[in-house]
Design a protein around this motif. Structure first.
Motif, PDB file in Angstrom:
ATOM      1  N   PHE A  92       3.659   0.862   2.667  1.00 23.24           N
ATOM      2  CA  PHE A  92       3.376  -0.141   3.690  1.00 23.24           C
ATOM      3  C   PHE A  92       3.286  -1.521   3.054  1.00 23.24           C
ATOM      4  O   PHE A  92       2.593  -1.711   2.046  1.00 23.24           O
ATOM      5  N   LEU A 148       1.924  11.778   1.592  1.00 23.41           N
ATOM      6  CA  LEU A 148       1.805  12.564   2.817  1.00 23.41           C
ATOM      7  C   LEU A 148       0.494  13.334   2.877  1.00 23.41           C
ATOM      8  O   LEU A 148       0.151  14.070   1.947  1.00 23.41           O
ATOM      9  N   GLN A 193      -2.468  12.162   2.725  1.00 27.37           N
ATOM     10  CA  GLN A 193      -3.563  11.575   1.963  1.00 27.37           C
ATOM     11  C   GLN A 193      -3.906  10.175   2.495  1.00 27.37           C
ATOM     12  O   GLN A 193      -3.307   9.701   3.447  1.00 27.37           O
ATOM     13  N   LYS A 194      -4.883   9.550   1.854  1.00 28.72           N
ATOM     14  CA  LYS A 194      -5.316   8.252   2.353  1.00 28.72           C
ATOM     15  C   LYS A 194      -4.383   7.137   1.894  1.00 28.72           C
ATOM     16  O   LYS A 194      -3.571   7.314   0.983  1.00 28.72           O
ATOM     17  N   VAL A 195      -4.508   6.011   2.531  1.00 25.64           N
ATOM     18  CA  VAL A 195      -3.736   4.831   2.179  1.00 25.64           C
ATOM     19  C   VAL A 195      -4.377   4.185   0.942  1.00 25.64           C
ATOM     20  O   VAL A 195      -5.586   3.963   0.912  1.00 25.64           O
ATOM     21  N   PHE A 199       0.120  -5.032   9.174  1.00 24.42           N
ATOM     22  CA  PHE A 199       0.949  -4.041   8.482  1.00 24.42           C
ATOM     23  C   PHE A 199       2.328  -3.930   9.105  1.00 24.42           C
ATOM     24  O   PHE A 199       2.487  -4.047  10.333  1.00 24.42           O
ATOM     25  N   GLY A 200       3.299  -3.644   8.246  1.00 24.81           N
ATOM     26  CA  GLY A 200       4.619  -3.250   8.725  1.00 24.81           C
ATOM     27  C   GLY A 200       4.607  -1.787   9.131  1.00 24.81           C
ATOM     28  O   GLY A 200       3.589  -1.098   9.011  1.00 24.81           O
ATOM     29  N   GLN A 201       5.758  -1.331   9.599  1.00 23.10           N
ATOM     30  CA  GLN A 201       5.850   0.035  10.109  1.00 23.10           C
ATOM     31  C   GLN A 201       6.050   1.061   9.002  1.00 23.10           C
ATOM     32  O   GLN A 201       6.030   2.262   9.250  1.00 23.10           O
ATOM     33  N   TYR A 243       0.856  -1.178   0.000  1.00 23.55           N
ATOM     34  CA  TYR A 243       0.000   0.000   0.000  1.00 23.55           C
ATOM     35  C   TYR A 243       0.893   1.230   0.000  1.00 23.55           C
ATOM     36  O   TYR A 243       2.048   1.191   0.439  1.00 23.55           O
ATOM     37  N   PHE A 260      -4.262   1.065  -2.055  1.00 27.80           N
ATOM     38  CA  PHE A 260      -3.812  -0.274  -2.439  1.00 27.80           C
ATOM     39  C   PHE A 260      -2.974  -0.202  -3.714  1.00 27.80           C
ATOM     40  O   PHE A 260      -3.334   0.487  -4.671  1.00 27.80           O
ATOM     41  N   PHE A 268      -8.422   5.629  10.359  1.00 21.81           N
ATOM     42  CA  PHE A 268      -8.913   5.321   9.024  1.00 21.81           C
ATOM     43  C   PHE A 268      -9.997   4.260   9.083  1.00 21.81           C
ATOM     44  O   PHE A 268      -9.827   3.219   9.723  1.00 21.81           O
ATOM     45  N   MET A 311       4.819   7.169   1.835  1.00 20.15           N
ATOM     46  CA  MET A 311       5.058   6.083   2.782  1.00 20.15           C
ATOM     47  C   MET A 311       4.559   4.808   2.127  1.00 20.15           C
ATOM     48  O   MET A 311       3.429   4.784   1.614  1.00 20.15           O
ATOM     49  N   GLN A 349       0.936   5.585   0.864  1.00 22.11           N
ATOM     50  CA  GLN A 349       0.275   6.742   1.461  1.00 22.11           C
ATOM     51  C   GLN A 349       1.101   7.988   1.174  1.00 22.11           C
ATOM     52  O   GLN A 349       2.165   8.186   1.784  1.00 22.11           O
ATOM     53  N   PHE A 374      -9.525   2.340   1.840  1.00 25.60           N
ATOM     54  CA  PHE A 374      -9.494   3.235   2.987  1.00 25.60           C
ATOM     55  C   PHE A 374     -10.218   4.543   2.711  1.00 25.60           C
ATOM     56  O   PHE A 374     -10.274   5.025   1.575  1.00 25.60           O
ATOM     57  N   GLY A 375     -10.723   5.128   3.783  1.00 24.87           N
ATOM     58  CA  GLY A 375     -11.196   6.505   3.731  1.00 24.87           C
ATOM     59  C   GLY A 375     -10.018   7.456   3.877  1.00 24.87           C
ATOM     60  O   GLY A 375      -8.866   7.035   3.999  1.00 24.87           O
ATOM     61  N   THR A 376     -10.322   8.746   3.892  1.00 20.65           N
ATOM     62  CA  THR A 376      -9.272   9.770   3.926  1.00 20.65           C
ATOM     63  C   THR A 376      -8.748  10.037   5.329  1.00 20.65           C
ATOM     64  O   THR A 376      -7.768  10.743   5.493  1.00 20.65           O
ATOM     65  N   GLN A 391       2.718   3.664  11.842  1.00 13.56           N
ATOM     66  CA  GLN A 391       2.313   2.272  11.644  1.00 13.56           C
ATOM     67  C   GLN A 391       0.800   2.148  11.675  1.00 13.56           C
ATOM     68  O   GLN A 391       0.125   2.861  12.393  1.00 13.56           O
ATOM     69  N   MET A 392       0.257   1.250  10.874  1.00 18.40           N
ATOM     70  CA  MET A 392      -1.190   1.010  10.810  1.00 18.40           C
ATOM     71  C   MET A 392      -1.545  -0.106  11.794  1.00 18.40           C
ATOM     72  O   MET A 392      -1.038  -1.220  11.686  1.00 18.40           O
TER      73      MET A 392
END
Lengths: 114, 116
Positions: free
Chosen positions: A91, A39, A41-43, A105-107, A35, A45, B91, A89, A37, B106-108, B44-45
């Motif tokens: 993930f 900066l 914004q949303k994550v 998830f990883g960090q 995934y 896929f 999220f 970022m 992300q 995901f949402g924002t 981290q998530m």
């Protein structure tokens, strides 16, 4: 407790360079994901991987991206020729079985393209 | 295509108080899962709570609970007795149950600040 680990935590690369982001999923997991992300914004896929092949990819995952599981433990994301807009970022996540509903998830790896 | 909407970019709550974060989604699927993930400053998530769409009972995990309204396609998160460590981005996420890849949408996000 088993966890997904990603290296490096932060990568700075010059535009046009190739970069490889590395992930070690949880050992008995079968499904792997990347995934992204950007900066603030949303994550989003990018790609999923199962049985040594891509099972689904998003529109973001174009020919500049590739994934590999080279040795049965690592799961890598390669960006062939990085662009400024690849700064984000990244993930890695893994799931144990197809019916699993939880992704671990990883960090994350922060990629900065300059 | 599925979409997830979080209409509150930022929220603030006093320590020990209760706060509710909103999430709506759009799907034509009948079988799916919904999640709340927490992303602290470490980035981290972390999974907070999960709801299966075919279960009518709202999920609860300690101080965290959801209000799942399937007909309204609404999935809000309630945090009771807020703690400073709850400060994070939250999220909301959707997963198709029948999908082969279990990808999350995901949402924002909602940035929650817990004030001392």
């Amino acid at each position: 407790e088993p966890e997904v680990t990603q290296t490096p935590s932060h990568q700075v690369t010059q535009m046009g360079q190739e970069v490889i982001l590395r992930c070690v999923p949880i050992s008995n997991h079968l499904y792997f994901y990347w995934y992204r992300q950007i900066l603030g914004q949303k994550v989003e896929f990018l790609v999923s991987f199962y049985n040594n092949e891509i099972s689904e990819k998003s529109e973001i995952f174009d020919d500049q991206f590739s994934v590999e599981r080279p040795d049965g433990s690592n799961f890598t994301l390669k960006i062939r020729s990085t662009k400024l807009e690849d700064s984000a970022m990244y993930f890695c996540a893994s799931s144990p079985v197809e019916a699993s509903t939880e992704a671990f998830f990883g960090q994350g790896t922060r990629l900065t393209v300059v | 295509a599925q979409t997830v909407t979080q209409s509150q970019p930022e929220m603030s709550v006093q320590e020990a108080e209760t706060v509710t974060l909103s999430c709506t989604y759009d799907t034509s699927e009948n079988n799916y899962y919904l999640f709340w993930y927490k992303q602290p400053p470490s980035r981290q998530m972390i999974l907070v709570i999960r709801q299966e769409a075919y279960k009518q009972q709202n999920a609860t995990e300690n101080r965290f609970s959801v209000n799942f309204q399937k007909a309204a396609k609404s999935f809000s998160l309630k945090i009771s007795d807020s703690q400073l460590g709850d400060t994070a981005m939250y999220f909301c996420a959707f997963m198709k149950r029948s999908g082969a890849t279990n990808k999350l949408i995901f949402g924002t996000g909602t940035l929650l600040a817990v004030q001392p």
